[in-house]
Write an enzyme that holds these catalytic residues in place. Structure first.
Site, PDB file in Angstrom:
ATOM      1  N   SER A 291      44.783  25.008  24.415  1.00  0.00           N
ATOM      2  CA  SER A 291      45.322  26.374  24.473  1.00  0.00           C
ATOM      3  C   SER A 291      45.697  26.793  25.896  1.00  0.00           C
ATOM      4  O   SER A 291      46.616  26.244  26.477  1.00  0.00           O
ATOM      5  CB  SER A 291      44.295  27.327  23.847  1.00  0.00           C
ATOM      6  OG  SER A 291      44.838  28.597  23.640  1.00  0.00           O
ATOM      7  N   ASP A 302      55.497  21.015  34.348  1.00  0.00           N
ATOM      8  CA  ASP A 302      56.938  21.260  34.177  1.00  0.00           C
ATOM      9  C   ASP A 302      57.597  21.769  35.456  1.00  0.00           C
ATOM     10  O   ASP A 302      58.775  21.498  35.712  1.00  0.00           O
ATOM     11  CB  ASP A 302      57.158  22.294  33.060  1.00  0.00           C
ATOM     12  CG  ASP A 302      57.026  21.682  31.673  1.00  0.00           C
ATOM     13  OD1 ASP A 302      56.721  20.484  31.574  1.00  0.00           O
ATOM     14  OD2 ASP A 302      57.228  22.416  30.683  1.00  0.00           O
ATOM     15  N   LYS A 316      47.097  22.417  21.158  1.00  0.00           N
ATOM     16  CA  LYS A 316      47.112  23.710  20.465  1.00  0.00           C
ATOM     17  C   LYS A 316      48.210  24.575  21.078  1.00  0.00           C
ATOM     18  O   LYS A 316      48.047  25.138  22.148  1.00  0.00           O
ATOM     19  CB  LYS A 316      45.766  24.425  20.568  1.00  0.00           C
ATOM     20  CG  LYS A 316      45.737  25.764  19.816  1.00  0.00           C
ATOM     21  CD  LYS A 316      44.380  26.428  19.921  1.00  0.00           C
ATOM     22  CE  LYS A 316      44.341  27.747  19.149  1.00  0.00           C
ATOM     23  NZ  LYS A 316      45.123  28.822  19.790  1.00  0.00           N
TER      24      LYS A 316
END
Length: 547
Positions: A291, A302, A316
């Site tokens: 999460s 990223d 998740k």
């Protein structure tokens, strides 16, 4: 009575029947279907309650019906009745009045899994492995509700306990106090240049505690940071964004949530001035990082701001929100999926599609989609965050999972602790003799690994007994059991290094608490050692991030 009102293409449906009120919102042209199904349900509910042969508790029946319905969606969408809301209302500040210990229910006992240093359970002398059998005047044999609630109350409340330790029945008294659950339970310098921060939760204090740790380490001369997110199950979304903001400038997109309901579709950007956008950063994750942990590791990956090291994270990619309802009830609903800056949704399980056993289907690795980081590195969706540097030692084998799930390691650590009560901080690496002792303990205790194969075999025998054909297959059954036991033995040997590490971690917590485990990690953990080696090799670090 049915009332349909229309406002900006949103349909508000109110159906009153048999004293049951339902208010819902549909964003499609399905308002009639919803009203129809609600009317069918309320009519059925009324008919069954009025005509069933035995007395029915309407609240219990409704409670089970609602929870069973939601269970078919995903494990995160949950209904809380009035009692549940009171029972499980956990303050996101990380503070509550309690005993300061991790506790689990096992049959008619509450097992102390881990007492936290200097909190009530620890001060009362409770140890991991203690089995509480009576709280005050309440015997847990007769108490079928959530027994941990009996350990809650106002500050300074005294609670008498009766518990079993190594076969002996003992008593103690707890004095409840404010228990502060730290998001950053440990940070320190590992060497002259490297700062190490353990982040275990995303609550309302996460950003402040992490910021203080980062600033303290920098002031103490740290020139690079290792952020440990192993085992972190997640928490508050905004805290994940703010953690990223410590390392990236204001205005960076960290996460986007997408939903069929437009108001739950949002793009979240950093809003504050960062602490340090240049300091080299390695993030360690494992299969239990989930999460919000995946938002942090995925976003900084990223944005090419950190190297992620370890094993693939949990996967998740769903966001939940609680909604207050009538009569003090509440429902927590999965409202959207989240996407990292490159566009990845890392959700691993598809809860709309189930296998023949009713379990959610895992996304096939061949169907993962490729995305690009800010500097053009290829990353993938569909199955958690894949580290830039994968380490086998952070992966958990099936045999190790079984040992953890069924308390094989936990129970052995309890046995070992009382066999060597004065070891203190002198605990060393487990020897082959220790491991042989561990395997002998499992045999002596007739430990059941309960692998999927073993469970399926047991289920087959149970069916055979019902069909009264078990006598004809007993010999073959015993042969299969023996074969599985031999297989377990081989797996114990094959995964000896991994299992030894798990046993040692558990033992360190017994003697030195969790703080001692983190201190041990700074000098003896292979993942941290490899993170330091990567930071030492500037060319390799820069090559991964295309700096």
């Amino acid at each position: 009575m049915k009332l349909f009102s229309f406002f900006k293409k949103r349909y508000i449906i109110a159906c009153v029947a048999s004293g049951f009120l339902f208010i819902g919102v549909s964003f499609k042209d399905d308002f009639f279907e919803i009203a129809k199904q609600v009317e069918i349900f309320t009519t059925l509910f009324k008919t069954v309650n009025q005509n069933y042969v035995d007395e029915i508790a309407p609240a219990d029946l409704m409670d089970k019906a609602i929870k069973s319905m939601l269970a078919d969606l995903d494990p995160y969408t949950n209904y809380f009745n009035e009692q549940d809301v009171v029972k499980f209302k956990i303050n996101n500040t990380g503070e509550y009045t309690g005993i300061g210990a991790l506790v689990t229910r096992k049959e008619d006992q509450l097992i102390i899994k881990e007492p936290y240093k200097n909190f009530p359970a620890d001060k009362a002398g409770l140890k991991a492995g203690d089995a509480i059998i009576q709280i005050g005047d309440v015997s847990l044999v007769d108490y079928k509700e959530d027994a941990s609630q009996l350990l809650r109350g106002a500050k300074n409340t005294k609670i008498d306990l009766k518990y079993i330790r190594q076969g002996k029945t003992l008593t103690t008294q707890l004095v409840l106090d404010e228990v502060t659950v730290k998001a950053v339970p440990f940070f320190s310098k590992i060497d002259d240049k490297t700062g190490y921060i353990v982040l275990t939760a995303f609550n309302s204090k996460t950003t402040q505690e992490t910021k203080e740790a980062l600033e303290s380490l920098k002031a103490d001369g740290a020139e690079r940071i290792i952020l440990d997110l192993r085992g972190n199950p997640g928490g508050l979304l905004n805290e994940a964004i703010n953690i990223c903001n410590l390392f990236v400038p204001r205005g960076e997109t960290i996460v986007t949530t997408k939903s069929k309901n437009e108001k739950h579709t949002n793009t979240y950007k950093t809003t504050r001035e960062p602490i340090d956008t240049e300091i080299p950063l390695v993030i360690i994750v494992d299969g239990k990082s989930a999460s919000a942990s995946e938002i942090v590791s995925g976003a900084l990956q990223d944005l090419d701001r950190a190297v992620v090291l370890g094993s693939r994270s949990f996967g998740k990619g769903l966001v939940q929100r609680p909604f207050d309802m009538v009569y003090g009830t509440q429902v927590k609903v999965t409202i959207s999926r989240y996407y990292t800056p490159s566009g990845r949704c890392i959700q691993a399980l598809d809860y709309l599609h189930k296998d023949k056993d009713g379990k959610a289907v895992r996304t096939d690795a061949t169907k993962y989609n490729a995305f690009k980081t800010k500097k053009g590195r290829t990353v993938y969706d569909g199955g958690g965050i894949l580290p830039d540097v994968e380490l086998d030692e952070t992966k958990t084998s099936a045999i190790a999972q079984a040992l953890q799930k069924n308390d094989g390691i936990f129970n052995y650590a309890t046995y070992y602790y009382y066999k060597n009560p004065t070891l203190g901080d002198k605990i060393t690496t487990l020897t082959d003799i220790d491991y042989a002792d561990f395997k002998a303990f499992l045999k002596r205790e007739k430990f059941s690994f309960d692998t999927e194969t073993e469970l399926a075999l047991k289920a087959t025998l149970e069916k055979a007994k019902k069909e009264k054909i078990d006598e004809t297959i007993t010999k073959e059954y015993e042969q299969l059991v023996a074969a599985l036991q031999r297989s377990d033995e081989l797996l114990l040997d094959k995964n000896q290094k991994e299992i030894k590490k798990l046993i040692q971690d558990e033992l360190i917590k017994r003697y030195l608490y969790r703080e001692g485990l983190y201190q041990f990690y700074t000098k003896n953990n292979s993942e941290i050692t490899k993170a330091i080696n990567l930071l030492d090799n500037k060319n390799d670090y820069n090559k991964i991030l295309k700096i």
